[in-house]
Write a protein that holds these residues in place. Structure first.
Motif, PDB file in Angstrom:
ATOM      1  N   LEU A  35       0.809  -1.214   0.000  1.00  0.00           N
ATOM      2  CA  LEU A  35       0.000   0.000   0.000  1.00  0.00           C
ATOM      3  C   LEU A  35       0.845   1.269   0.000  1.00  0.00           C
ATOM      4  O   LEU A  35       0.318   2.357   0.181  1.00  0.00           O
ATOM      5  N   SER A  36       2.138   1.117  -0.205  1.00  0.00           N
ATOM      6  CA  SER A  36       2.996   2.298  -0.206  1.00  0.00           C
ATOM      7  C   SER A  36       2.869   3.035  -1.542  1.00  0.00           C
ATOM      8  O   SER A  36       2.580   2.435  -2.573  1.00  0.00           O
ATOM      9  N   PRO A  37       3.074   4.350  -1.531  1.00  0.00           N
ATOM     10  CA  PRO A  37       3.017   5.118  -2.779  1.00  0.00           C
ATOM     11  C   PRO A  37       4.032   4.572  -3.789  1.00  0.00           C
ATOM     12  O   PRO A  37       5.106   4.114  -3.420  1.00  0.00           O
ATOM     13  N   SER A  38       3.669   4.632  -5.062  1.00  0.00           N
ATOM     14  CA  SER A  38       4.577   4.144  -6.101  1.00  0.00           C
ATOM     15  C   SER A  38       4.594   5.108  -7.281  1.00  0.00           C
ATOM     16  O   SER A  38       3.597   5.765  -7.578  1.00  0.00           O
ATOM     17  N   ASP A  39       5.740   5.187  -7.932  1.00  0.00           N
ATOM     18  CA  ASP A  39       5.871   6.036  -9.112  1.00  0.00           C
ATOM     19  C   ASP A  39       5.060   5.445 -10.263  1.00  0.00           C
ATOM     20  O   ASP A  39       4.903   4.231 -10.361  1.00  0.00           O
ATOM     21  N   VAL A  40       4.551   6.319 -11.117  1.00  0.00           N
ATOM     22  CA  VAL A  40       3.807   5.865 -12.295  1.00  0.00           C
ATOM     23  C   VAL A  40       4.500   6.368 -13.551  1.00  0.00           C
ATOM     24  O   VAL A  40       5.215   7.365 -13.512  1.00  0.00           O
ATOM     25  N   ASP A  41       4.284   5.660 -14.644  1.00  0.00           N
ATOM     26  CA  ASP A  41       4.846   6.093 -15.917  1.00  0.00           C
ATOM     27  C   ASP A  41       3.769   6.822 -16.725  1.00  0.00           C
ATOM     28  O   ASP A  41       2.639   6.983 -16.268  1.00  0.00           O
ATOM     29  N   SER A  42       4.109   7.229 -17.930  1.00  0.00           N
ATOM     30  CA  SER A  42       3.180   8.032 -18.729  1.00  0.00           C
ATOM     31  C   SER A  42       1.924   7.247 -19.126  1.00  0.00           C
ATOM     32  O   SER A  42       0.835   7.822 -19.180  1.00  0.00           O
ATOM     33  N   VAL A  43       2.048   5.956 -19.378  1.00  0.00           N
ATOM     34  CA  VAL A  43       0.877   5.148 -19.732  1.00  0.00           C
ATOM     35  C   VAL A  43      -0.066   5.038 -18.541  1.00  0.00           C
ATOM     36  O   VAL A  43      -1.281   5.214 -18.671  1.00  0.00           O
ATOM     37  N   GLN A  44       0.489   4.760 -17.363  1.00  0.00           N
ATOM     38  CA  GLN A  44      -0.336   4.682 -16.163  1.00  0.00           C
ATOM     39  C   GLN A  44      -1.001   6.030 -15.869  1.00  0.00           C
ATOM     40  O   GLN A  44      -2.151   6.082 -15.455  1.00  0.00           O
ATOM     41  N   ALA A  45      -0.275   7.106 -16.094  1.00  0.00           N
ATOM     42  CA  ALA A  45      -0.827   8.440 -15.852  1.00  0.00           C
ATOM     43  C   ALA A  45      -2.007   8.720 -16.785  1.00  0.00           C
ATOM     44  O   ALA A  45      -3.064   9.185 -16.343  1.00  0.00           O
ATOM     45  N   ARG A  46      -1.836   8.443 -18.071  1.00  0.00           N
ATOM     46  CA  ARG A  46      -2.934   8.668 -19.025  1.00  0.00           C
ATOM     47  C   ARG A  46      -4.120   7.753 -18.723  1.00  0.00           C
ATOM     48  O   ARG A  46      -5.274   8.155 -18.852  1.00  0.00           O
ATOM     49  N   ASN A  47      -3.850   6.512 -18.293  1.00  0.00           N
ATOM     50  CA  ASN A  47      -4.946   5.602 -17.915  1.00  0.00           C
ATOM     51  C   ASN A  47      -5.687   6.119 -16.685  1.00  0.00           C
ATOM     52  O   ASN A  47      -6.907   5.985 -16.587  1.00  0.00           O
ATOM     53  N   ALA A  48      -4.959   6.702 -15.742  1.00  0.00           N
ATOM     54  CA  ALA A  48      -5.603   7.283 -14.556  1.00  0.00           C
ATOM     55  C   ALA A  48      -6.511   8.438 -14.967  1.00  0.00           C
ATOM     56  O   ALA A  48      -7.630   8.572 -14.453  1.00  0.00           O
ATOM     57  N   LEU A  49      -6.052   9.267 -15.904  1.00  0.00           N
ATOM     58  CA  LEU A  49      -6.879  10.371 -16.386  1.00  0.00           C
ATOM     59  C   LEU A  49      -8.146   9.842 -17.061  1.00  0.00           C
ATOM     60  O   LEU A  49      -9.238  10.367 -16.832  1.00  0.00           O
ATOM     61  N   ILE A  50      -7.993   8.817 -17.863  1.00  0.00           N
ATOM     62  CA  ILE A  50      -9.156   8.232 -18.551  1.00  0.00           C
ATOM     63  C   ILE A  50     -10.146   7.675 -17.547  1.00  0.00           C
ATOM     64  O   ILE A  50     -11.351   7.911 -17.646  1.00  0.00           O
ATOM     65  N   SER A  51      -9.638   6.942 -16.543  1.00  0.00           N
ATOM     66  CA  SER A  51     -10.546   6.341 -15.558  1.00  0.00           C
ATOM     67  C   SER A  51     -11.264   7.394 -14.721  1.00  0.00           C
ATOM     68  O   SER A  51     -12.360   7.161 -14.236  1.00  0.00           O
ATOM     69  N   GLU A  52     -10.657   8.554 -14.573  1.00  0.00           N
ATOM     70  CA  GLU A  52     -11.293   9.648 -13.823  1.00  0.00           C
ATOM     71  C   GLU A  52     -12.033  10.616 -14.736  1.00  0.00           C
ATOM     72  O   GLU A  52     -12.521  11.645 -14.291  1.00  0.00           O
ATOM     73  N   GLU A  53     -12.086  10.291 -16.016  1.00  0.00           N
ATOM     74  CA  GLU A  53     -12.790  11.095 -17.011  1.00  0.00           C
ATOM     75  C   GLU A  53     -12.250  12.518 -17.116  1.00  0.00           C
ATOM     76  O   GLU A  53     -12.995  13.482 -17.232  1.00  0.00           O
ATOM     77  N   ILE A  54     -10.931  12.628 -17.053  1.00  0.00           N
ATOM     78  CA  ILE A  54     -10.259  13.913 -17.237  1.00  0.00           C
ATOM     79  C   ILE A  54      -9.549  13.854 -18.582  1.00  0.00           C
ATOM     80  O   ILE A  54      -8.757  12.957 -18.842  1.00  0.00           O
ATOM     81  N   ASP A  55      -9.841  14.812 -19.436  1.00  0.00           N
ATOM     82  CA  ASP A  55      -9.333  14.810 -20.803  1.00  0.00           C
ATOM     83  C   ASP A  55      -8.330  15.938 -20.997  1.00  0.00           C
ATOM     84  O   ASP A  55      -8.678  17.020 -21.448  1.00  0.00           O
ATOM     85  N   LEU A  56      -7.069  15.673 -20.646  1.00  0.00           N
ATOM     86  CA  LEU A  56      -6.024  16.665 -20.886  1.00  0.00           C
ATOM     87  C   LEU A  56      -5.574  16.558 -22.337  1.00  0.00           C
ATOM     88  O   LEU A  56      -5.534  15.468 -22.900  1.00  0.00           O
ATOM     89  N   PRO A  57      -5.225  17.665 -22.949  1.00  0.00           N
ATOM     90  CA  PRO A  57      -4.723  17.618 -24.324  1.00  0.00           C
ATOM     91  C   PRO A  57      -3.501  16.708 -24.443  1.00  0.00           C
ATOM     92  O   PRO A  57      -2.671  16.631 -23.539  1.00  0.00           O
ATOM     93  N   ALA A  58      -3.392  16.036 -25.561  1.00  0.00           N
ATOM     94  CA  ALA A  58      -2.318  15.070 -25.789  1.00  0.00           C
ATOM     95  C   ALA A  58      -0.940  15.719 -25.862  1.00  0.00           C
ATOM     96  O   ALA A  58       0.069  15.051 -25.643  1.00  0.00           O
ATOM     97  N   ASP A  59      -0.881  17.028 -26.145  1.00  0.00           N
ATOM     98  CA  ASP A  59       0.421  17.671 -26.261  1.00  0.00           C
ATOM     99  C   ASP A  59       1.030  18.050 -24.910  1.00  0.00           C
ATOM    100  O   ASP A  59       2.142  18.540 -24.858  1.00  0.00           O
ATOM    101  N   TYR A  60       0.324  17.794 -23.814  1.00  0.00           N
ATOM    102  CA  TYR A  60       0.909  18.018 -22.493  1.00  0.00           C
ATOM    103  C   TYR A  60       1.883  16.871 -22.232  1.00  0.00           C
ATOM    104  O   TYR A  60       1.533  15.712 -22.359  1.00  0.00           O
ATOM    105  N   VAL A  61       3.103  17.202 -21.866  1.00  0.00           N
ATOM    106  CA  VAL A  61       4.156  16.206 -21.693  1.00  0.00           C
ATOM    107  C   VAL A  61       4.147  15.709 -20.247  1.00  0.00           C
ATOM    108  O   VAL A  61       4.259  16.498 -19.305  1.00  0.00           O
ATOM    109  N   PHE A  62       4.027  14.388 -20.087  1.00  0.00           N
ATOM    110  CA  PHE A  62       4.062  13.796 -18.751  1.00  0.00           C
ATOM    111  C   PHE A  62       5.483  13.878 -18.208  1.00  0.00           C
ATOM    112  O   PHE A  62       6.439  13.530 -18.884  1.00  0.00           O
ATOM    113  N   ILE A  63       5.601  14.331 -16.953  1.00  0.00           N
ATOM    114  CA  ILE A  63       6.913  14.461 -16.317  1.00  0.00           C
ATOM    115  C   ILE A  63       7.091  13.429 -15.210  1.00  0.00           C
ATOM    116  O   ILE A  63       8.082  12.716 -15.165  1.00  0.00           O
TER     117      ILE A  63
END
Length: 178
Positions: A35-63
């Motif tokens: 249950l400890s916090p874990s780093d996510v990659d860009s795919v996991q980040a975009r999937n989290a946005l999709i699951s929360e129904e947040i639509d950020l523009p694709a040109d935003y670069v995941f850091i």
């Protein structure tokens, strides 16, 4: 001699099961999820946005990003950082419609100023994704209908925080788990 054999058999019949139960009980920690916090990659980040129904523009670069798994049941919370063009901070109307919506028909509020010391940016400061000085500008929107003026995010809600410097606009997406 027969008596000793029966006594030994009884001892074995009692001791072996007790020892096995004790050994297996000690392995319970191996079966529990991490249950400890874990780093996510860009795919996991975009999937989290999709699951929360947040639509950020694709040109935003995941850091960078961190996932906070739920303690028992529910949804994972996220702290995600993207970068966008520097002009986004002053022209942020495009993000007003970033929240597609859910069954509760929550929408993002209007952008409001926020202090860099606010709870929404706590992870960003701890991870050194953001540094704040006297010239740092920041503002946020949230879909937390129960507490729209909060500078933190409640369970099941989300917020977008924009932090601007001279070169870029950081886009922090804060998703409260449940």
């Amino acid at each position: 001699m027969d008596r000793w054999m029966r006594l030994n058999q009884r001892i074995v019949l009692v001791v072996v099961p007790v020892a096995l139960i004790g050994a297996l009980a000690g392995c319970g920690d191996l079966l529990e999820p991490d249950l400890s916090p874990s780093d996510v990659d860009s795919v996991q980040a975009r999937n989290a946005l999709i699951s929360e129904e947040i639509d950020l523009p694709a040109d935003y670069v995941f850091i960078a990003g961190v996932a906070y798994p739920p303690g028992f049941s529910g949804h994972t919370g996220y702290r995600l950082m993207f970068e966008a063009r520097v002009t986004l901070f002053d022209d942020s109307q495009r993000l007003q419609g970033a929240y597609v919506g859910d069954s509760y028909d929550r929408e993002f509020s209007e952008f409001r100023p926020i202090d860099c010391g606010a709870g929404l940016l706590a992870t960003a400061r701890q991870k050194r994704w953001t540094t704040c000085d006297s010239t740092t500008r920041a503002k946020y929107i949230t879909n937390d209908a129960t507490n729209p003026d909060s500078t933190d995010v409640g369970y099941g809600s989300a917020a977008i925080v924009l932090v601007a410097d001279a070169e870029k606009t950081q886009v922090h997406v804060v998703i409260g788990g449940t």
